[in-house]
Scaffold this active site. Structure first.
Site: not given
Ligand code: CP
Length: 314
Positions: A58-59, A86, A108, A136
């Site tokens: 999603r993100t 590497k 992320r 998040h």
């Molecule tokens: N909710 C969320 O962060 O989903 P993803 O891990 O699919 O990005």
């Protein structure tokens, strides 16, 4: 008005007015969703890099679409096929991307604080797309947007967050955002999965689901992270489902107009039943769609965009 912060690392950085600005701007961005050509010219010439060291559907996809619909050049970086393999460090990787022209780096990473480290290493703007069990913030903003869209307000609502609060970066950011916007926050889960000190922050703690959802306007279900079971933090999946799984039967005891949410990905049949996800009271799919609008708003505002100009940009 735009966002003056160089980076978005934690929702705690944003005042109530700034959160409202993001939500209002996302509302304007969402207007293009029904258009045959989904494009604003506003970020033409800007480079957005999705720097993902952890899996995401999603993100990552919504940041990619958000950048493309704002006419930015979007680069998706996958650690497993990069020079990270590497031995290149996180800060060197970020500096390399900055040298390649990244205006905004969306990161992320499995380690709490990774986004802070990158933000210190580069002049590019940095958005935290999830750092370990820390935060998040963009997920919490899209959740606030979805609640406001569905309920017309945030102030005064009762929102129950169910599940592994201790390890959830989503819960951490949501608690900050909901409290700041005047919502009453409840959490429910096994005692081993609830962090200490929440009551002092005004959060109501429950270890049984039924009283936690009684009278709630929103039930926000979190993914149970199965690896926690191996560490003995709850007895078994079966026991968890029996005590905390959100089923149709349990939902029947909630308010008639309760809003059901889940950030995804969901363990269907564990923390939430499939028929609850598909229930008319569920906003699970809309959360995903709204993620694009909120991330468009953030890319725009963090690039110095003014919310009022966006109305006429399309
Ligand atoms: N909710 C969320 O962060 O989903 P993803 O891990 O699919 O990005």
């Amino acid at each position: 008005m735009s966002l003056r912060h160089k980076d978005l690392l934690s929702l705690a950085q944003l005042s109530r007015e700034e959160i409202e600005l993001v939500l209002d701007t996302a509302e304007a961005c969402k207007q293009i969703f029904d258009r045959p050509v989904k494009k604003f010219p506003t970020l033409r010439g800007k480079v957005v890099v999705n720097l993902f060291y952890e899996a995401s559907t999603r993100t990552r996809t919504s940041f990619e679409l958000a950048g493309k619909w704002m006419s930015a050049d979007v680069v998706n970086f996958t650690a497993s096929t990069s020079s990270v393999m590497k031995g290149e460090s996180l800060s060197d990787t970020a500096k390399t991307l900055e040298a390649l022209g990244a205006d905004i780096i969306v990161i992320r990473h499995r380690s709490p604080g990774a986004a802070h480290l990158v933000a210190r290493a580069v002049r590019s703007r940095v958005i935290n797309a999830g750092d370990g069990a820390h935060e998040h913030p963009t997920q919490a903003l899209l959740d606030l947007f979805t609640i406001r869209e569905k309920k017309g307000r945030l102030d005064g609502l009762t929102v129950t967050i169910v599940g592994d609060i201790l390890h959830s970066r989503v819960a951490r950011s949501q608690i900050i955002g909901l409290s700041r916007m005047g919502a009453r926050v409840r959490v429910a889960g096994p005692p081993t999965l609830i962090p200490a000190g929440l009551e002092q922050r005004g959060v109501e703690v429950y270890h049984r689901l039924e009283p936690a959802i009684d009278g709630a306007d929103v039930i926000n279900v979190l993914r149970i992270q199965r690896e926690r079971q191996a560490k003995g933090l709850f007895p078994s999946i079966r026991e968890y489902v029996r005590l905390y799984g959100l089923t149709r039967e349990r939902l029947a005891a909630a308010k008639e107009d309760v809003l059901v949410m889940h950030p995804g990905p969901a363990n269907l049949g564990v923390e939430i039943a499939q028929d609850v996800v598909e229930d008319p009271r569920s906003a699970v799919r809309e959360q995903v769609t709204n993620g694009v609008a909120v991330r468009m708003a953030l890319l725009y505002l963090m690039s110095g965009g003014d919310a009022r100009e966006l109305q006429s940009a399309g």
